[in-house]
Design a protein around this motif. Sequence first.
Motif, PDB file in Angstrom:
ATOM      1  N   VAL A   1      -0.451  -2.466  -4.956  1.00  0.00           N
ATOM      2  CA  VAL A   1       0.852  -2.646  -4.309  1.00  0.00           C
ATOM      3  C   VAL A   1       1.937  -2.419  -5.350  1.00  0.00           C
ATOM      4  CG1 VAL A   1       2.351  -4.319  -3.166  1.00  0.00           C
ATOM      5  CG2 VAL A   1      -0.079  -4.218  -2.588  1.00  0.00           C
ATOM      6  N   ASP A   2       2.873  -1.549  -5.050  1.00  0.00           N
ATOM      7  CA  ASP A   2       3.867  -1.108  -6.031  1.00  0.00           C
ATOM      8  C   ASP A   2       4.803  -2.247  -6.423  1.00  0.00           C
ATOM      9  OD1 ASP A   2       5.643   0.274  -7.616  1.00  0.00           O
ATOM     10  OD2 ASP A   2       5.932   1.927  -6.206  1.00  0.00           O
ATOM     11  N   GLY A   3       4.736  -2.654  -7.693  1.00  0.00           N
ATOM     12  CA  GLY A   3       5.619  -3.697  -8.188  1.00  0.00           C
ATOM     13  C   GLY A   3       6.952  -3.179  -8.676  1.00  0.00           C
ATOM     14  N   ARG A   4       7.203  -1.865  -8.552  1.00  0.00           N
ATOM     15  CA  ARG A   4       8.431  -1.261  -9.055  1.00  0.00           C
ATOM     16  C   ARG A   4       9.280  -0.649  -7.944  1.00  0.00           C
ATOM     17  NH1 ARG A   4       7.875   0.723 -14.427  1.00  0.00           N
ATOM     18  NH2 ARG A   4       9.926   1.661 -14.117  1.00  0.00           N
ATOM     19  N   ASN A   5       8.776  -0.619  -6.725  1.00  0.00           N
ATOM     20  CA  ASN A   5       9.535   0.021  -5.650  1.00  0.00           C
ATOM     21  C   ASN A   5       9.376  -0.787  -4.375  1.00  0.00           C
ATOM     22  OD1 ASN A   5      11.178   1.977  -4.413  1.00  0.00           O
ATOM     23  ND2 ASN A   5      10.108   3.655  -5.423  1.00  0.00           N
ATOM     24  N   ILE A   6      10.059  -0.391  -3.314  1.00  0.00           N
ATOM     25  CA  ILE A   6      10.179  -1.248  -2.135  1.00  0.00           C
ATOM     26  C   ILE A   6       9.593  -0.611  -0.879  1.00  0.00           C
ATOM     27  CG2 ILE A   6      12.061  -2.756  -2.825  1.00  0.00           C
ATOM     28  CD1 ILE A   6      12.582   0.597  -1.057  1.00  0.00           C
ATOM     29  N   TRP A   7       8.797   0.451  -1.040  1.00  0.00           N
ATOM     30  CA  TRP A   7       8.212   1.083   0.133  1.00  0.00           C
ATOM     31  C   TRP A   7       6.930   0.373   0.543  1.00  0.00           C
ATOM     32  CZ3 TRP A   7      11.860   3.791   2.047  1.00  0.00           C
ATOM     33  CH2 TRP A   7      12.786   4.408   1.202  1.00  0.00           C
ATOM     34  N   LYS A   8       6.681   0.370   1.810  1.00  0.00           N
ATOM     35  CA  LYS A   8       5.476  -0.253   2.357  1.00  0.00           C
ATOM     36  C   LYS A   8       4.230   0.431   1.794  1.00  0.00           C
ATOM     37  CE  LYS A   8       5.906  -2.129   6.568  1.00  0.00           C
ATOM     38  NZ  LYS A   8       6.043  -2.211   8.061  1.00  0.00           N
ATOM     39  N   ASN A   9       3.226  -0.361   1.500  1.00  0.00           N
ATOM     40  CA  ASN A   9       1.969   0.174   0.991  1.00  0.00           C
ATOM     41  C   ASN A   9       1.260   0.992   2.062  1.00  0.00           C
ATOM     42  OD1 ASN A   9      -1.230  -0.348   0.646  1.00  0.00           O
ATOM     43  ND2 ASN A   9      -0.248  -0.290  -1.350  1.00  0.00           N
ATOM     44  N   ASN A  10       0.691   2.109   1.652  1.00  0.00           N
ATOM     45  CA  ASN A  10      -0.129   2.917   2.557  1.00  0.00           C
ATOM     46  C   ASN A  10      -1.551   2.360   2.505  1.00  0.00           C
ATOM     47  OD1 ASN A  10      -1.890   4.934   3.623  1.00  0.00           O
ATOM     48  ND2 ASN A  10      -0.269   6.457   3.352  1.00  0.00           N
ATOM     49  N   TYR A  11      -1.925   1.582   3.519  1.00  0.00           N
ATOM     50  CA  TYR A  11      -3.200   0.869   3.500  1.00  0.00           C
ATOM     51  C   TYR A  11      -4.397   1.804   3.374  1.00  0.00           C
ATOM     52  CZ  TYR A  11      -1.073  -3.645   4.751  1.00  0.00           C
ATOM     53  OH  TYR A  11      -0.353  -4.810   4.748  1.00  0.00           O
ATOM     54  N   GLU A  12      -4.356   2.927   4.055  1.00  0.00           N
ATOM     55  CA  GLU A  12      -5.516   3.809   4.024  1.00  0.00           C
ATOM     56  C   GLU A  12      -5.762   4.325   2.610  1.00  0.00           C
ATOM     57  OE1 GLU A  12      -8.789   4.742   5.122  1.00  0.00           O
ATOM     58  OE2 GLU A  12      -7.546   4.068   6.807  1.00  0.00           O
ATOM     59  N   ASN A  13      -4.662   4.653   1.883  1.00  0.00           N
ATOM     60  CA  ASN A  13      -4.821   5.086   0.489  1.00  0.00           C
ATOM     61  C   ASN A  13      -5.406   3.968  -0.369  1.00  0.00           C
ATOM     62  OD1 ASN A  13      -3.753   7.551   1.137  1.00  0.00           O
ATOM     63  ND2 ASN A  13      -1.745   7.174   0.223  1.00  0.00           N
ATOM     64  N   SER A  14      -4.864   2.760  -0.214  1.00  0.00           N
ATOM     65  CA  SER A  14      -5.336   1.629  -1.022  1.00  0.00           C
ATOM     66  C   SER A  14      -6.787   1.294  -0.717  1.00  0.00           C
ATOM     67  CB  SER A  14      -4.453   0.400  -0.776  1.00  0.00           C
ATOM     68  OG  SER A  14      -3.158   0.599  -1.295  1.00  0.00           O
ATOM     69  N   LEU A  15      -7.151   1.376   0.540  1.00  0.00           N
ATOM     70  CA  LEU A  15      -8.533   1.054   0.917  1.00  0.00           C
ATOM     71  C   LEU A  15      -9.531   2.042   0.318  1.00  0.00           C
ATOM     72  CD1 LEU A  15      -7.876   0.012   4.599  1.00  0.00           C
ATOM     73  CD2 LEU A  15      -8.823  -1.468   2.807  1.00  0.00           C
ATOM     74  N   THR A  16      -9.076   3.272   0.103  1.00  0.00           N
ATOM     75  CA  THR A  16      -9.953   4.247  -0.556  1.00  0.00           C
ATOM     76  C   THR A  16     -10.348   3.756  -1.941  1.00  0.00           C
ATOM     77  OG1 THR A  16      -8.910   6.075   0.645  1.00  0.00           O
ATOM     78  CG2 THR A  16     -10.124   6.633  -1.366  1.00  0.00           C
ATOM     79  N   TYR A  17      -9.366   3.239  -2.686  1.00  0.00           N
ATOM     80  CA  TYR A  17      -9.647   2.709  -4.027  1.00  0.00           C
ATOM     81  C   TYR A  17     -10.529   1.459  -3.951  1.00  0.00           C
ATOM     82  CZ  TYR A  17      -5.727   5.705  -5.432  1.00  0.00           C
ATOM     83  OH  TYR A  17      -4.902   6.769  -5.651  1.00  0.00           O
ATOM     84  N   ILE A  18     -10.213   0.587  -3.003  1.00  0.00           N
ATOM     85  CA  ILE A  18     -10.983  -0.655  -2.882  1.00  0.00           C
ATOM     86  C   ILE A  18     -12.445  -0.354  -2.576  1.00  0.00           C
ATOM     87  CG2 ILE A  18     -11.251  -2.777  -1.547  1.00  0.00           C
ATOM     88  CD1 ILE A  18      -8.186  -2.699  -1.073  1.00  0.00           C
TER      89      ILE A  18
END
Length: 768
Positions: A294-311
Amino acid sequence: MQTHNLGYPRIGSQRELKKAEELFWAGKISEQDLEDVSLQIKISNWETQKHAGIDWIPVNDFSLYDQVLDLSVLVGAVPERFKKLAAQKSSNELYFAMARGYQKEGFDLKPLEMTKWFDTNYHYLVPEFTKSQTFSLSGDKPFREFEEAQKLGIQAKPVLLGPISYLLLGKEKEEGFSSIDLLDKLLPTYTAILKKLQDLGATWIQIDEPCLALDLTAEVKVKYQEVYQRLHTAFPELKIILANYFDCYGDNLDIALSLPVDALHLDLVRCPSQLDDILAHPALAHQALSLGLVDGRNIWKNNYENSLTYIRKAIEKLGKEKVWLAPSCSLLHTPYDLDLEIQLDPELKDWLSFGKQKLDELQELKEIAILPDAEHSLEYLKQNEQSIAKKALSKKVHNKEVKNALISLKASDFKRKAEFTSRQKIQKEKLQLPLFPTTTIGSFPQTKEVRLLRSKLKKGELSQEQYDAEIEKATTEVIHWQEEIGLDVLVHGEFERNDMVEYFGELLDGFAFTQHGWVQSYGSRCVKPPIIFGDVSRPVDMTVKWSVFAQKIAKRQVKGMLTGPVTILQWSFVRDDQPRSTTAFQIALAIREEVLALEKAGIQIIQIDEPAIREGLPLRKKDWDNYLTWAIEAFRLSSSGVEDQTQVHTHMCYSEFNDIISHIANMDADVITIETSRSEMELLGAFKDFRYPNEIGPGVYDIHSPRVPKKEEIIDLIQKAMTYLPEDNIWINPDCGLKTRQWEETKAALINMVEAAKVLRSQVLDTA
């Protein structure tokens, strides 16, 4: 699977800390009152994170001013000049004296140097080290905060800046040694800190080593192995999360994976490729991975599908129990709570996520990863996908005219008509300025009365005509006062402006603004970054009215004051759907239009501030050229349309220039003003060695402190500058704008500055 947070905003959702600190400095509340406000902010932060379901909640991430200064005080790294004051004052009074300077009761103490925290707009106080430096456990802040959290039932994870990064971020105050040589002296004190935390019941400790994102020497890499082996030997039961952020581990990855720590944090926003590198690394065995998704430097909503790929990749390799989810870095750099923004465009608001919402994103990602087929998990995914898709397709984001204007740019749009040496002769003849011309950087104090005017205008309690009349009055007073004390080039004071970026963003298309989106810049200084969500264009004049008014009532030249494209970019929350360089060029075109409008209106000196050029520099040198190429081109695009007789200034602050001096020269500003007072003019060495060709205004006093410099002190600094620079090329000015200062200290300092310039002119004439 665990969730944890690396740090939380500490100013309070309504900037309670800022208000309390400034009242304390003014003597209007007690030290206990300040501590009470601080405790309430900490409790609120901890409870917010607990309610969001965060498993491990940071403590010692709170600070009254700066986390690096906190560690300096904790380990007893108090410079010698403060020792006498320390014997007479409370710990908080000493702390603030180190941050802000101290000039009363017979003391005249300069504060610690301040510089940018890596490539952020946050400033830290630079530790000062000497050969004979000693360290000792000299405070109780992390222990007190850990106990405060425990009493509330918080599963607390103390956060400490790592010993190596702390030393590397400091400054040697004498020659003949390196700060890293002090490790053996520091480690016993650092060990004492860890022991006390362990004795209090801490089981996990987050140690931040952001310098692992930098290019390190072989010596420092060895030190990492030695230090963490010693800590592991001393505390075999204490679990350590080693946190690096803002870039990849890069060629430090082998070192990081060899360290005897229990978890390694990765910034997957800044460096998404490093997860594959780590998962494939043969040394990966015992460590858990903290995925900074989750981006700690910007304010855009997290793209869950991208993050889930890493997880999913990490779980497949390590199992769920060794995968932690986290923001990319501390949430210090984000606003508190999107729910406070009741006036924001609902469509835009749906694309955003502030500090509090980022906690929710972590928890939702955890639930989706653990129970992917659960009804609530599917609903989280569906809502997230809809928000991401709506943003990508929104008509508010794209402007064909702006895109076409960028395509149509020519090489000549990035270059002044004549070389500097020719322009300088034309400008000297036109402007008729004396040797060592004096000026200020732009803004004058923004008093409560001035801020109240803006508030009343927004609330409809003042008409535009009434507001303009009051701004005219304030501008007239400051123009006449500058002429009275003898400043050579004047400014209009910027009383109509809220913030040097926010003001311009409000007048440009493609920007949006919040009511409560404050983030800390340094100490009590908070900024409210604009949100760049779409293509940028300039529908109206932004500064012409007040610059022209000021010039009409002035007998001397008045500078037109603008903020440059890279600084507007750096100090905004920037759209993430196109390269940053593209957004920078869009802003540059808008500023170029304003520059030409000022010139057409008769303004002969125009300042385009770029204090954030150095701040935007990538952490790895291999990435510098690409950034500097487009950043300098953006400035030149904004400034190169004017005639040769128009003098272009720029301002840069808190920057080490040695490694990028050729690029600074390529900006081709006629005059550059820079911060040099806290470093005692040391920064000018780069300009001398490079033989910088254009004119320079080295800042002669530090505006981030209420301290008033003596005339003799300013004379001494300029004489130092004369050993680096040709006297014909030197301007005299403060370090930065005077917006945050009080009038009494501002007037005293500028009078001393002008008098110093007069003395120096006389000395030069006498020796001619």
